[in-house]
Design an enzyme around this catalytic site. Sequence first.
Site, PDB file in Angstrom:
ATOM      1  N   ASP A   4       0.824  -1.219   0.000  1.00 58.45           N
ATOM      2  CA  ASP A   4       0.000   0.000   0.000  1.00 58.45           C
ATOM      3  C   ASP A   4       0.862   1.276   0.000  1.00 58.45           C
ATOM      4  O   ASP A   4       0.387   2.344  -0.363  1.00 58.45           O
ATOM      5  CB  ASP A   4      -0.926   0.024   1.218  1.00 58.45           C
TER       6      ASP A   4
ATOM      7  N   ASP B 297       1.802   3.091   2.468  1.00 58.82           N
ATOM      8  CA  ASP B 297       1.064   4.094   3.248  1.00 58.82           C
ATOM      9  C   ASP B 297       1.603   4.252   4.672  1.00 58.82           C
ATOM     10  O   ASP B 297       0.843   4.502   5.600  1.00 58.82           O
ATOM     11  CB  ASP B 297      -0.428   3.713   3.297  1.00 58.82           C
TER      12      ASP B 297
ATOM     13  N   GLN C 122      -1.502  -8.992  -6.860  1.00 58.73           N
ATOM     14  CA  GLN C 122      -0.595  -7.852  -6.663  1.00 58.73           C
ATOM     15  C   GLN C 122       0.426  -8.082  -5.556  1.00 58.73           C
ATOM     16  O   GLN C 122       1.443  -7.415  -5.476  1.00 58.73           O
ATOM     17  CB  GLN C 122      -1.403  -6.586  -6.312  1.00 58.73           C
TER      18      GLN C 122
END
Length: 319
Positions: free
Chosen positions: A128, A130, A253
């Site tokens: 991600d 993040d 992914q």
Amino acid sequence: MKNIAILCSGGDVSGMNPALKHFVEYSLQKLLTPFFIYDGYEGLIDNNIKEVAYKDVAGIINRGGTKIGSSRSQRFMEKSYRNIAKKNLDMLNINMLIVLGGDGSFRGLDVFYKEHGVKFCGIPSTIDNDISLTEYCLGVDSALNIIKTSIDSIRDTASSFKRAFVIETMGRDCGFLALVSALTSGAELCLIPEKEYNLKSLEESFKNQIKNGRRYFIAIVAEGIKDDSQTIANWFEQKIGMQARVSVLGHIQRGGNPTIYDRLMAYRFVNNAIDALLEGKKDGVICYTKDGFKYKNIDEVVNTPFVLDPELLKFLKNI
Ligand code: ADP
């Protein structure tokens, strides 16, 4: 000899295996005894901890996922289980931990450190991308490359059939994967949670593009946007007048062969994490910044709100 252990926690990423390999190599080089903790905090509680040697990491550098397993652990949220974890580490004389995970995992180890004084260093590992204060998290490049290959394949069929494809990427509340993928694959539309959008305002431009000869559209949408992907596909069919299909890329992914960049970053993250612990750092994360690798205290990392790179975000206005 000092003892040091590594574990993976939360979602796995491609790049963890190269990190495990280099953890063993670099620990031995630094005269440390390396241990693996299997299945994240679950293994820490269940004493699934083993001393390892070179032979244990042979043949894994090219493999996605993690050889030692990962987990989310409800039990580690409870003090009584963390006390058991501490006893397990004491029996093996381990007082340095490296964790490959996200900020949730780092928070867990921070609680553990404050209770029991076991030193730890986190290596940001999530596709991600993040985690605050680090420009890069392990696994991101491998994930982006899988997305690139998928979009390239979908483009072939989209152009043959005059279709719009809505391709959904992972990222939870973060649009990094979607934005970078859209910029690097020539998508016509990119929707991410960080940016408000209004489909109505796009209708005229999309219809004009068809009038001017456009045969297909590629739209990359992050999983965290307000609409689901099928709603965006319906919009293409009902308002733009083009058949549309949704492709949710999902867990592909996270897997696959780690890219060169992730293998190298794994190497560098591990070196920096072990060096930080040996220098006496106690509760932090190795961050990758514009000025290279920096050790940051855990409180700073988990208390700084994450923001998507404003420079990248600026490019969004064109798509
Ligand atoms: P990520 O590392 O991907 O952000 P999670 O947020 O799922 O993953 O957290 C991973 C694990 O970290 C949790 O399953 C739990 O075992 C542990 N953890 C997270 N927060 C705490 C906490 N405040 N106290 C103890 N353990 C925690």
